[in-house]
Design a protein around this motif. Structure first.
Motif, mmCIF file in Angstrom:
data_model
loop_
_atom_site.group_PDB
_atom_site.id
_atom_site.type_symbol
_atom_site.label_atom_id
_atom_site.label_comp_id
_atom_site.label_asym_id
_atom_site.label_seq_id
_atom_site.Cartn_x
_atom_site.Cartn_y
_atom_site.Cartn_z
ATOM 1 N N GLN A 71 0.807 -1.220 0.000
ATOM 2 C CA GLN A 71 0.000 0.000 0.000
ATOM 3 C C GLN A 71 0.843 1.276 0.000
ATOM 4 N N THR A 72 2.147 1.138 0.114
ATOM 5 C CA THR A 72 3.016 2.320 0.166
ATOM 6 C C THR A 72 4.134 2.221 -0.863
ATOM 7 N N ILE A 73 5.078 1.363 -0.636
ATOM 8 C CA ILE A 73 6.299 1.293 -1.449
ATOM 9 C C ILE A 73 5.993 0.957 -2.905
ATOM 10 N N ILE A 74 5.121 -0.007 -3.155
ATOM 11 C CA ILE A 74 4.815 -0.376 -4.548
ATOM 12 C C ILE A 74 4.118 0.781 -5.276
ATOM 13 N N PRO A 75 3.051 1.384 -4.739
ATOM 14 C CA PRO A 75 2.451 2.527 -5.449
ATOM 15 C C PRO A 75 3.426 3.694 -5.614
ATOM 16 N N TRP A 76 4.267 3.933 -4.619
ATOM 17 C CA TRP A 76 5.245 5.020 -4.730
ATOM 18 C C TRP A 76 6.259 4.718 -5.824
ATOM 19 N N THR A 77 6.583 3.438 -6.034
ATOM 20 C CA THR A 77 7.505 3.056 -7.105
ATOM 21 C C THR A 77 6.867 3.319 -8.466
ATOM 22 N N TYR A 78 5.588 2.986 -8.611
ATOM 23 C CA TYR A 78 4.874 3.314 -9.843
ATOM 24 C C TYR A 78 4.945 4.816 -10.114
ATOM 25 N N LEU A 79 4.680 5.601 -9.088
ATOM 26 C CA LEU A 79 4.681 7.056 -9.241
ATOM 27 C C LEU A 79 6.077 7.571 -9.589
ATOM 28 N N TRP A 80 7.111 7.057 -8.913
ATOM 29 C CA TRP A 80 8.476 7.469 -9.207
ATOM 30 C C TRP A 80 8.809 7.179 -10.672
ATOM 31 N N LEU A 81 8.457 5.991 -11.145
ATOM 32 C CA LEU A 81 8.753 5.624 -12.531
ATOM 33 C C LEU A 81 7.941 6.458 -13.526
ATOM 34 N N TYR A 82 6.736 6.843 -13.155
ATOM 35 C CA TYR A 82 5.942 7.749 -13.987
ATOM 36 C C TYR A 82 6.697 9.070 -14.177
ATOM 37 N N TYR A 83 7.174 9.647 -13.080
ATOM 38 C CA TYR A 83 7.908 10.907 -13.165
ATOM 39 C C TYR A 83 9.258 10.728 -13.858
ATOM 40 N N PHE A 84 9.884 9.576 -13.675
ATOM 41 C CA PHE A 84 11.143 9.305 -14.360
ATOM 42 C C PHE A 84 10.936 9.274 -15.873
ATOM 43 N N GLU A 85 9.892 8.594 -16.323
ATOM 44 C CA GLU A 85 9.591 8.544 -17.751
ATOM 45 C C GLU A 85 9.386 9.961 -18.303
ATOM 46 N N ASP A 86 8.664 10.787 -17.579
ATOM 47 C CA ASP A 86 8.451 12.172 -18.007
ATOM 48 C C ASP A 86 9.769 12.944 -18.012
ATOM 49 N N TRP A 87 10.597 12.721 -16.997
ATOM 50 C CA TRP A 87 11.897 13.410 -16.903
ATOM 51 C C TRP A 87 12.800 13.034 -18.077
ATOM 52 N N LEU A 88 12.760 11.774 -18.505
ATOM 53 C CA LEU A 88 13.580 11.349 -19.645
ATOM 54 C C LEU A 88 13.284 12.206 -20.876
ATOM 55 N N TRP A 89 12.038 12.561 -21.047
ATOM 56 C CA TRP A 89 11.627 13.339 -22.208
ATOM 57 C C TRP A 89 11.823 14.844 -22.003
ATOM 58 N N SER A 90 11.446 15.342 -20.807
ATOM 59 C CA SER A 90 11.411 16.796 -20.584
ATOM 60 C C SER A 90 12.649 17.356 -19.889
ATOM 61 N N ASP A 91 13.423 16.507 -19.230
ATOM 62 C CA ASP A 91 14.567 16.931 -18.419
ATOM 63 C C ASP A 91 14.146 17.815 -17.245
ATOM 64 N N ASP A 92 12.882 17.673 -16.835
ATOM 65 C CA ASP A 92 12.336 18.440 -15.715
ATOM 66 C C ASP A 92 11.611 17.469 -14.786
ATOM 67 N N TRP A 93 12.124 17.332 -13.551
ATOM 68 C CA TRP A 93 11.499 16.421 -12.586
ATOM 69 C C TRP A 93 10.263 17.101 -12.011
ATOM 70 N N LYS A 94 9.096 16.563 -12.320
ATOM 71 C CA LYS A 94 7.831 17.163 -11.880
ATOM 72 C C LYS A 94 7.267 16.476 -10.638
ATOM 73 N N GLY A 95 8.007 15.530 -10.108
ATOM 74 C CA GLY A 95 7.535 14.776 -8.951
ATOM 75 C C GLY A 95 7.696 15.489 -7.628
ATOM 76 N N GLU A 96 8.261 16.693 -7.670
ATOM 77 C CA GLU A 96 8.500 17.484 -6.468
ATOM 78 C C GLU A 96 9.336 16.688 -5.475
ATOM 79 N N GLY A 97 9.148 16.954 -4.194
ATOM 80 C CA GLY A 97 9.905 16.260 -3.168
ATOM 81 C C GLY A 97 11.249 16.907 -2.910
#
Length: 157
Positions: free
Chosen positions: A109-135
């Motif tokens: 309920q925590t680590i697995i969903p957070w991993t999905y979210l991290w990889l979502y932002y990573f995929e976006d970062w690969l394209w945009s070079d801008d980390w939108k995941g904040e933190g």
């Protein structure tokens, strides 16, 4: 072990049972030598590539998440990317010390969903070079709060 608030920490076997019982989780894992290891295939969106994540947990420690395939550094093509720990390369999913994760919380309920979210932002970062995941990135200090009363209130959180 009793954690904060009188609740018991989940054992490695309990974590494994929750992972296996979750209808949203499709990985495999085991508990051996006082260590939980779980491998989870993750595709953050329908159009994203698939990743193979390995989550490890030992009593008294925080979960570690590594991406086994594909190689994140190769995908980054030499660019330093945010929200990771080095040696070995592990994902930074939450701010340590902020009580976002502790041993009473379920990995499914925590680590697995957070991993999905991290990889979502990573995929976006690969394209945009801008980390939108904040933190807050490892090693960064939080922005100073404007006035003394506000700093005291934030410090109490």
């Amino acid at each position: 072990m009793i954690g904060r608030g009188g609740q018991y920490d989940l054992t490695l076997s309990q974590q494994l049972l929750f992972l296996k019982a979750s209808p949203a989780i499709s990985g495999v894992g085991q508990v051996r030598a006082n260590k939980l290891t779980w491998q989870e295939p993750i595709q953050p969106t329908a159009l994203a590539r698939s990743y193979l994540a390995t989550i490890t947990l030992q009593p008294g420690q925080t979960p570690g998440v590594q991406i086994d395939d594909p190689d994140l550094e190769l995908l980054a093509a030499g660019r330093p990317f945010p929200h990771v720990y080095r040696d070995p390369l592990r994902l930074c999913l939450y701010l340590p010390g902020a009580r976002e994760w502790d041993a009473r919380k379920r990995i499914d309920q925590t680590i697995i969903p957070w991993t999905y979210l991290w990889l979502y932002y990573f995929e976006d970062w690969l394209w945009s070079d801008d980390w939108k995941g904040e933190g807050q990135h490892p090693g960064e200090e939080p922005e100073p709060v404007g006035n003394r009363a506000m700093r005291r209130a934030v410090a109490r959180c």
